[in-house]
Scaffold this active site. Structure first.
Site: not given
Length: 767
Positions: A42, A97
């Site tokens: 970060y 899915k």
């Protein structure tokens, strides 16, 4: 809902709710252990890739997850066979899915549910997400809006946009039709085709079949109102209009007269035996309505034994299953950074799938589907869904087609290197449980005896086994106790199909007692002792059932310790000749699929015992379709510690060397596999570390770990099972003369079912 009985419905809810709700989670791909790691991940370190991407947008593929990230997007207007449930209710399907993308093609996928039925609003919501993902999979959007949405998004976005409900079905159907036409000595351009159902999948099927060479004038499309013909106004839209036939035929019945091909994408019962009987010689019939086809294969064969048949169901040969397409199509498209999935790529996928069905089936696939004839022909025109070759064959074909058709951004592409990369991305053993299920479904069901039939988890597992048609469960217990437990699981649950045996009331007590007395009479047991054991000890009674042929496999262990259960069973069932009783577990992870043994029986094996365990576990690996690479594990590596405790491991390697060199069998098993030791787990699994030991005989990372003792084996496997995200199966018992599995006392119903599946397969091998 009608197809799901109460226990399955409840089990499904519990499955989705338990632990962390849902089926997917985010995990990190970089170390985040130190302050330095955090600074790189970060602020301030993240600024570097941001600046590089701002200079060159293509750098987003280099520094972010975009290249392997697909969005599964729906508005929930056509959820499975359930209809318009809305965006929120579609989320479990979209998560499912996403799971399939990961499992079959190692693609990271995230589901997005867009809460609107307005196509324009949906398009506007999706079109701005292009930089976030490498591809978009549209799912469960009703027709005709799905056509408009896909067409518009493809024109607006420079990443693949693919509506699987349309194109997935079309691609697998086309693959099957290519082979069916070949087997019946027809060409695609000469086929007279009737398609029933005019939704998204049907329109996509016609598009792709015409692209493959089918004559448009020889296709008749029907819907609930009959033939879609030129001039019809009722129930029409522009997509149906495109394929309106210039014909005087008005009904499906008329259409099928002398037709070569029927493609059903409609509803159960849409076609009759009389209709099928009037089709052309050697008809090709794809009845793909789900959950029940337009006409069953049995009814087709009753009137036409010359037909080639495919359905959408897994319990019939030639299943048209989209999972053979979409994961690998996206895999190929992502890997060459394709800007779209075009017709050329879809054709390449269909032809690759068709070609795979014509190839010899490898041993691991054949073993998984034991009892089924998998030779190219009428009963095998499409590969099976869990064929591990699909990722290499289909993804490569799609990637090459993308490059050749000019939609790929990657230009430096080696087919050979790409195939190697795909081959190592997924290991076939990651799908091993599915392989087992398919193997079971292709043979007569075996009788599985659950010794502890009054326990809630055992009854639940037996119910699941019955419902999944894995076997015919027999539970040992008292009916009144079982009924009380059943009420805890849920009301209105039927035990139909499950046999209950009360040992105290059995008419086989005398036969079992005679059998047991013959085994124990010289071991201090009187006849009355054996009679009492058979009548009162559930393990003894259940083991006698299997030993005397009244059952095919035994499961026990949830009410007794492993050793106590083992001592019971060994009174009744001996070890298999030239085998020792051992336990092993299977760790299924992204990069490694590993068998660990012995984690149940031998506390401190000597050198010969270690060699025997290694040989027997290697045989287990071979039977699973794995080429064994065996590492004998220690805390040291190749003699870097002179402690006496590692000497027996080196001696075990020497024993294996002697049997291998002399081509002799150790306990009846050839030593014809890779092995080495002693070595640490790190060296066994880390290629870079093994480079330090160039003499090491292992050609790749070890996939069989032989532990130095029971303590280390049990502790390590329990830690892995508890704290890692790896799939873990076991412990599995091996070595009895009859199929026996001893469960952990903490086993859940799902865990019991997994182990029971192994027992079923072992019982099949007994035949």
């Amino acid at each position: 809902m009608d197809e799901m009985n109460k226990i399955n419905y409840t089990e499904a809810l519990e499955y989705h709710e338990k632990d962390k709700p849902g089926k997917i989670a985010i995990t990190t791909t970089k170390s985040l252990v130190t302050q330095q790691d955090l600074s790189l991940a970060y602020s301030p370190g993240v600024a570097a890739p941001c600046l590089e991407i701002s200079k060159n947008l293509e750098a987003v593929y280099k520094y972010t997850s975009r290249s392997n990230l697909v969005a599964v997007i729906s508005n929930g207007t056509a959820v499975l066979g359930l209809g318009n449930l809305g965006a929120a209710a579609s989320k479990p399907v979209m998560e499912g899915k996403a799971v399939l993308f990961k499992k079959f093609a190692d693609i990271d996928a995230i589901d997005l549910e867009v809460n609107t039925e307005d196509p324009i609003e949906f398009i506007n919501a999706v079109k701005y997400l292009g930089y976030s993902f490498g591809g978009i999979n549209l799912e469960d959007i009703k027709a005709p809006e799905c056509f408009l949405i896909e067409e518009k998004l493809k024109s607006l976005m420079d990443i693949p946009v693919f509506h699987d409900d349309q194109h997935g079905t079309a691609i697998i159907t086309a693959a099957g039709l290519i082979n069916a036409a070949y087997l019946t000595n027809r060409t695609l351009k000469d086929l007279k085709i009737v398609i029933n159902g005019a939704g998204a999948a049907a329109i996509a099927c016609i598009d792709l079949l015409i692209a493959l060479g089918v004559d448009k004038s020889k296709i008749i499309l029907c819907d609930t109102k009959g033939v879609i013909y030129k001039g019809r106004t009722s129930g029409m839209n522009k997509w149906k209009e495109r394929y309106a036939s210039d014909t005087k035929i008005r009904t499906l019945t008329e259409s099928l007269n002398n037709a070569d091909v029927f493609i059903g994408l409609s509803v159960k019962g849409a076609v009759t035996k009389d209709m099928i009987s009037k089709m052309a010689h050697k008809p090709i019939i794809f009845a793909m309505a789900n959950p029940d086809p337009e006409i069953t294969p049995e009814d087709i064969k009753f009137v036409r034994d010359d037909a080639i048949i495919a359905t959408g169901r897994s319990d019939y040969n030639n299943q048209v299953n989209n999972v053979m397409g979409f994961p690998y199509i996206f895999r190929g498209a992502l890997d060459v950074r394709a800007s779209t999935i075009n017709t050329e790529m879809k054709i390449a996928a269909a032809r690759a799938i068709a070609d795979l069905a014509r190839r010899p089936v490898p041993e691991e696939v054949y073993k998984a589907y034991s009892g089924r004839k998998m030779v190219f022909g009428n009963e095998y025109i499409i590969p099976v869904p869990f064929d591990p070759r699909l990722i290499t064959v289909v993804a490569t074909a799609v990637a090459v087609a993308a490059i050749e058709s000019g939609v790929a951004r990657v230009k430096d592409f080696s087919i050979d290197k790409y195939k190697q990369q795909l081959g190592s991305r997924l290991n076939p053993t990651a799908n091993y449980m599915n392989f087992l299920a398919e193997k079971i479904h292709n043979v007569p069901l075996k009788r599985i005896v659950f010794a502890e039939g009054e326990e809630e988890e055992v009854i639940s597992a037996a119910l699941m086994m019955r419902d999944e048609k894995y076997g015919n469960p027999i539970i040992i217990g008292r009916v009144e106790r079982i009924e009380v437990t059943l009420k805890k699981i849920g009301k209105d649950i039927s035990l139909a199909g499950i046999q209950i045996m009360n040992a105290a009331l059995s008419d086989r007590l005398e036969q079992y007692t005679d059998y047991l007395y013959k085994r124990l009479q010289r071991k201090g047991y009187l006849y009355r002792d054996c009679a009492k054991l058979v009548k009162t000890d559930k393990n003894i009674f259940a083991a006698c059932m299997v030993a005397c042929g009244d059952g095919d496999a035994l499961l026990t262990g949830v009410t007794k310790s492993y050793i106590d259960s083992l001592e019971d069973i060994i009174k009744v069932i001996s070890p298999k000749q030239n085998r020792r009783i051992l336990g092993y577990s299977i760790m299924i992870a992204k990069d490694h699929n590993i068998i660990i043994a012995d984690n149940c029986i031998t506390e401190y094996p000597n050198s010969l015992e270690l060699a025997q365990i290694a040989t027997q576990t290697a045989e287990i690996a071979k039977n699973m379709g794995i080429t064994p690479r065996v590492a004998l594990i220690a805390f040291s590596t190749f003699g870097n510690s002179s402690q006496e405790k590692t000497v027996r491991i080196r001696e075990a390697v020497n024993i294996l060397d002697n049997f291998s060199k002399d081509k002799k069998k150790l306990n009846g098993i050839k030593v014809d596999f890779e092995y080495d030791g002693e070595m640490s787990v790190k060296v066994a699994l880390d290629h870079d570390l093994r480079k330090l030991y160039q003499f090491c005989r292992l050609s790749g990372s070890a996939n069989v770990l032989i532990m130095p003792g029971l303590n280390s084996a049990a502790i390590s496997t329990e830690l892995l099972q508890k704290f890692s995200s790896n799939s873990f199966i076991g412990p599995i018992t091996n070595g009895f003369a009859k199929p026996v599995q001893i469960l952990p006392t903490t086993a859940t119903a799902n865990e019991i079912l997994k182990i029971a599946t192994f027992a079923c397969v072992e019982a099949i091998k007994e035949v």
